[in-house]
Scaffold this active site. Structure first.
Site, PDB file in Angstrom:
ATOM      1  N   GLY A 237      -1.735  -3.204  -7.681  1.00 42.33           N
ATOM      2  CA  GLY A 237      -1.044  -3.839  -8.811  1.00 42.33           C
ATOM      3  C   GLY A 237      -1.955  -3.885 -10.041  1.00 42.33           C
ATOM      4  O   GLY A 237      -3.107  -4.270  -9.935  1.00 42.33           O
TER       5      GLY A 237
ATOM      6  N   ARG B 102       0.283   2.936  -5.145  1.00 43.13           N
ATOM      7  CA  ARG B 102       0.012   2.505  -3.774  1.00 43.13           C
ATOM      8  C   ARG B 102       0.364   3.717  -2.910  1.00 43.13           C
ATOM      9  O   ARG B 102       1.525   4.096  -2.852  1.00 43.13           O
ATOM     10  CB  ARG B 102       0.863   1.289  -3.401  1.00 43.13           C
ATOM     11  CG  ARG B 102       0.493   0.051  -4.224  1.00 43.13           C
ATOM     12  CD  ARG B 102       1.301  -1.179  -3.804  1.00 43.13           C
ATOM     13  NE  ARG B 102       0.843  -2.368  -4.511  1.00 43.13           N
ATOM     14  CZ  ARG B 102       1.587  -3.093  -5.333  1.00 43.13           C
ATOM     15  NH1 ARG B 102       2.842  -2.757  -5.564  1.00 43.13           N
ATOM     16  NH2 ARG B 102       1.088  -4.149  -5.926  1.00 43.13           N
TER      17      ARG B 102
ATOM     18  N   ASP C 249      -7.631  -6.329  -2.447  1.00 45.03           N
ATOM     19  CA  ASP C 249      -8.264  -6.110  -1.142  1.00 45.03           C
ATOM     20  C   ASP C 249      -7.696  -4.914  -0.381  1.00 45.03           C
ATOM     21  O   ASP C 249      -8.413  -4.265   0.380  1.00 45.03           O
ATOM     22  CB  ASP C 249      -8.250  -7.388  -0.296  1.00 45.03           C
ATOM     23  CG  ASP C 249      -6.901  -8.062  -0.265  1.00 45.03           C
ATOM     24  OD1 ASP C 249      -5.934  -7.484  -0.819  1.00 45.03           O
ATOM     25  OD2 ASP C 249      -6.792  -9.155   0.302  1.00 45.03           O
TER      26      ASP C 249
ATOM     27  N   THR D  27      -6.629  -8.761  -9.712  1.00 47.68           N
ATOM     28  CA  THR D  27      -5.226  -9.024  -9.349  1.00 47.68           C
ATOM     29  C   THR D  27      -4.837 -10.367  -9.926  1.00 47.68           C
ATOM     30  O   THR D  27      -5.643 -11.310  -9.876  1.00 47.68           O
ATOM     31  CB  THR D  27      -4.994  -9.048  -7.818  1.00 47.68           C
ATOM     32  OG1 THR D  27      -3.727  -9.688  -7.550  1.00 47.68           O
ATOM     33  CG2 THR D  27      -6.058  -9.823  -7.054  1.00 47.68           C
TER      34      THR D  27
ATOM     35  N   ASP E 292      -2.978 -12.389  -8.679  1.00 41.22           N
ATOM     36  CA  ASP E 292      -2.747 -13.364  -7.604  1.00 41.22           C
ATOM     37  C   ASP E 292      -3.956 -14.261  -7.336  1.00 41.22           C
ATOM     38  O   ASP E 292      -3.827 -15.333  -6.769  1.00 41.22           O
ATOM     39  CB  ASP E 292      -2.368 -12.636  -6.306  1.00 41.22           C
ATOM     40  CG  ASP E 292      -1.118 -11.790  -6.475  1.00 41.22           C
ATOM     41  OD1 ASP E 292      -0.383 -12.026  -7.443  1.00 41.22           O
ATOM     42  OD2 ASP E 292      -0.895 -10.889  -5.650  1.00 41.22           O
TER      43      ASP E 292
ATOM     44  N   ASP F 185      -6.285 -13.920  -5.137  1.00 40.98           N
ATOM     45  CA  ASP F 185      -6.265 -14.190  -3.699  1.00 40.98           C
ATOM     46  C   ASP F 185      -7.266 -13.330  -2.921  1.00 40.98           C
ATOM     47  O   ASP F 185      -6.995 -12.947  -1.781  1.00 40.98           O
ATOM     48  CB  ASP F 185      -4.845 -13.972  -3.148  1.00 40.98           C
ATOM     49  CG  ASP F 185      -4.392 -12.520  -3.314  1.00 40.98           C
ATOM     50  OD1 ASP F 185      -5.067 -11.744  -4.028  1.00 40.98           O
ATOM     51  OD2 ASP F 185      -3.343 -12.170  -2.744  1.00 40.98           O
TER      52      ASP F 185
ATOM     53  N   ARG G 112       2.348 -13.527  -4.911  1.00 43.71           N
ATOM     54  CA  ARG G 112       2.567 -13.077  -3.522  1.00 43.71           C
ATOM     55  C   ARG G 112       2.502 -14.288  -2.590  1.00 43.71           C
ATOM     56  O   ARG G 112       3.326 -15.187  -2.732  1.00 43.71           O
ATOM     57  CB  ARG G 112       1.529 -12.015  -3.137  1.00 43.71           C
ATOM     58  CG  ARG G 112       2.080 -10.985  -2.158  1.00 43.71           C
ATOM     59  CD  ARG G 112       1.062  -9.913  -1.855  1.00 43.71           C
ATOM     60  NE  ARG G 112       0.886  -8.988  -2.949  1.00 43.71           N
ATOM     61  CZ  ARG G 112       1.558  -7.841  -3.078  1.00 43.71           C
ATOM     62  NH1 ARG G 112       2.440  -7.507  -2.182  1.00 43.71           N
ATOM     63  NH2 ARG G 112       1.339  -7.040  -4.099  1.00 43.71           N
TER      64      ARG G 112
ATOM     65  N   GLN H  21       4.501 -11.345 -16.351  1.00 45.06           N
ATOM     66  CA  GLN H  21       3.203 -11.994 -16.073  1.00 45.06           C
ATOM     67  C   GLN H  21       2.071 -10.994 -15.909  1.00 45.06           C
ATOM     68  O   GLN H  21       0.900 -11.330 -16.006  1.00 45.06           O
ATOM     69  CB  GLN H  21       3.280 -12.816 -14.778  1.00 45.06           C
ATOM     70  CG  GLN H  21       4.278 -13.943 -14.849  1.00 45.06           C
ATOM     71  CD  GLN H  21       4.685 -14.423 -13.461  1.00 45.06           C
ATOM     72  OE1 GLN H  21       4.071 -15.328 -12.918  1.00 45.06           O
ATOM     73  NE2 GLN H  21       5.724 -13.832 -12.893  1.00 45.06           N
TER      74      GLN H  21
HETATM   75  O1  F6P Z   1      -0.131  -8.441  -6.462  1.00 50.27           O
HETATM   76  C1  F6P Z   1       0.334  -8.598  -7.761  1.00 50.27           C
HETATM   77  C2  F6P Z   1       1.817  -8.830  -7.769  1.00 50.27           C
HETATM   78  O2  F6P Z   1       2.247  -8.916  -9.111  1.00 50.27           O
HETATM   79  C3  F6P Z   1       2.311 -10.028  -6.969  1.00 50.27           C
HETATM   80  O3  F6P Z   1       2.123 -11.248  -7.638  1.00 50.27           O
HETATM   81  C4  F6P Z   1       3.745  -9.665  -6.746  1.00 50.27           C
HETATM   82  O4  F6P Z   1       4.257 -10.314  -5.597  1.00 50.27           O
HETATM   83  C5  F6P Z   1       3.673  -8.179  -6.541  1.00 50.27           C
HETATM   84  O5  F6P Z   1       2.480  -7.734  -7.170  1.00 50.27           O
HETATM   85  C6  F6P Z   1       4.815  -7.407  -7.132  1.00 50.27           C
HETATM   86  O6  F6P Z   1       4.661  -6.089  -6.715  1.00 50.27           O
HETATM   87  P1  F6P Z   1       5.400  -4.877  -7.403  1.00 50.27           P
HETATM   88  O7  F6P Z   1       4.798  -4.676  -8.767  1.00 50.27           O
HETATM   89  O8  F6P Z   1       5.176  -3.736  -6.504  1.00 50.27           O
HETATM   90  O9  F6P Z   1       6.843  -5.276  -7.545  1.00 50.27           O
END
Ligand code: F6P
Length: 338
Positions: A29, A90, A121, A144, A146, A148, A190, A270
């Site tokens: 992300g 990814r 991670d 990230t 998050d 986390d 997440r 965000q």
């Molecule tokens: O890990 C970052 C994040 O923005 C999380 O907060 C969220 O759950 C997820 O990625 C969203 O993933 P995607 O961009 O694949 O929809």
């Protein structure tokens, strides 16, 4: 400052002669702060005698050879931009040895013997597998929204994301007060409640639900009913996506308080935006730490920021433990969940 304990656990390759090509990539992300980190990694690495390369499109680009020498044009004018100019992905293919072998050959052809990966991670684990296969040392920069990642108190992009949330919640407050409504605002993270917790405190929300705290809807209901009887005309509730409570809480607030209730899911807004001053400075410091870590011979270290100090931990610390959320902030947030 380098964490001595971690230092002992890291593998060293100082005795071997390594090619000086250093590839820099972003993965997973995107988050604000990745671009200043890329720029600083390139410039600082060059000063330290490395030949910097850029991998575009994350792990996918590593496999498909989207690798270019980091000439000045590629990294000029990127500092203030959100997301990642290197783009990200990814990649499921990277789990397969044959594609990792392809990626290794792409690096080998260019004399690239080390890497810096800016991401989360999952990306670090992927690069660690790559290290185990082909002994390409890497340094990881945590990035990230998050927040986390185990071992570090800060990940690039968090401050910018919090400011995006703050701006959105301040705007929602304007309409909530005008219409005497209850608003539930769902934020990302997440499984982690850090963004929700900090933004609830910073924006003065009445309710905050996060996965790390047990919540008691009955008590919240009693508290808000009393506040309404005392003159409260609107309610703001910030909910972490990981609780999966947003829809239920919205309906429940409407019924319990007899108020019009609305849900706003902030979503990917965000993740965007120009990196804040804090994220730019943190990016610089993480980047310097990453280049220094490789220079000192670490093979698979993740950069950390802890108690005001930059250091690193072995990848195993990140993959084998769970992040821990700031206990003081958690305490401050507790009254908002009961
Ligand atoms: O890990 C970052 C994040 O923005 C999380 O907060 C969220 O759950 C997820 O990625 C969203 O993933 P995607 O961009 O694949 O929809």
């Amino acid at each position: 400052m380098i964490n001595e304990l971690a230092n002992d656990c890291l593998h060293h390759y100082q005795t071997r002669t390594m090619p000086q090509g250093l590839a820099i990539m972003t993965s997973g992300g995107d988050s604000a702060g990745m671009n200043p980190a890329v720029k600083c990694c390139v410039e600082y690495a060059r000063k330290q005698g490395f030949q910097p390369f850029l991998v575009y499109d994350g792990l996918r680009g590593l496999i498909d050879d989207h690798i270019f020498e980091a000439d000045r044009e590629r990294t000029s004018g990127i500092l203030h931009r959100g997301g990642t100019v290197l783009r990200s992905s990814r990649s499921k293919r990277f789990f397969e040895y044959q594609y990792r072998q392809q990626a290794f050959e792409n690096l080998q052809r260019r004399g690239i013997g080390q890497m810096i990966v800016i991401g989360g991670d999952g990306s670090f684990s992927a690069l660690n597998q790559f290290y185990n296969d082909f002994q390409i040392p890497f340094a990881g920069i945590p990035a990230t929204i998050d927040n986390d990642i185990a071992g570090t108190e800060y990940c690039l992009g968090v401050d910018t994301a919090l400011n995006q949330i703050r701006q959105a919640v301040d705007s929602i407050r304007d309409t909530a007060t005008s219409f005497s409504r209850a608003f539930v605002i769902e934020v990302m993270g997440r499984h982690c409640g850090y963004l929700a917790m900090v933004s609830a405190l910073a924006c003065g929300a009445e309710v905050c639900l996060i996965p790390e705290l047990a919540y008691d809807l009955d008590r919240i209901g009693e508290r808000l009913k009393q506040e309404k009887a005392d003159g409260r005309r609107y309610v703001l509730a910030i909910v972490a996506e990981g609780t999966r409570m947003s829809d239920h809480l919205t309906r429940w607030l409407g019924q319990t308080l007899g108020m019009d209730a609305r849900l706003t899911v902030l979503g990917h807004v965000q993740r965007g935006g120009s990196p804040s001053v804090y994220d730019r400075i943190m990016a610089y410091k993480f980047a310097v730490a990453a280049v220094e870590s490789l220079k000192s011979g670490n093979t698979n270290a993740i950069m950390t920021f802890s108690s005001g100090t930059f250091g690193y931990v072995p990848i195993e610390t990140v993959t084998s433990s769970k992040y821990s959320i700031d206990a003081d902030l958690l305490k401050l947030c507790t009254p908002l969940s009961c």
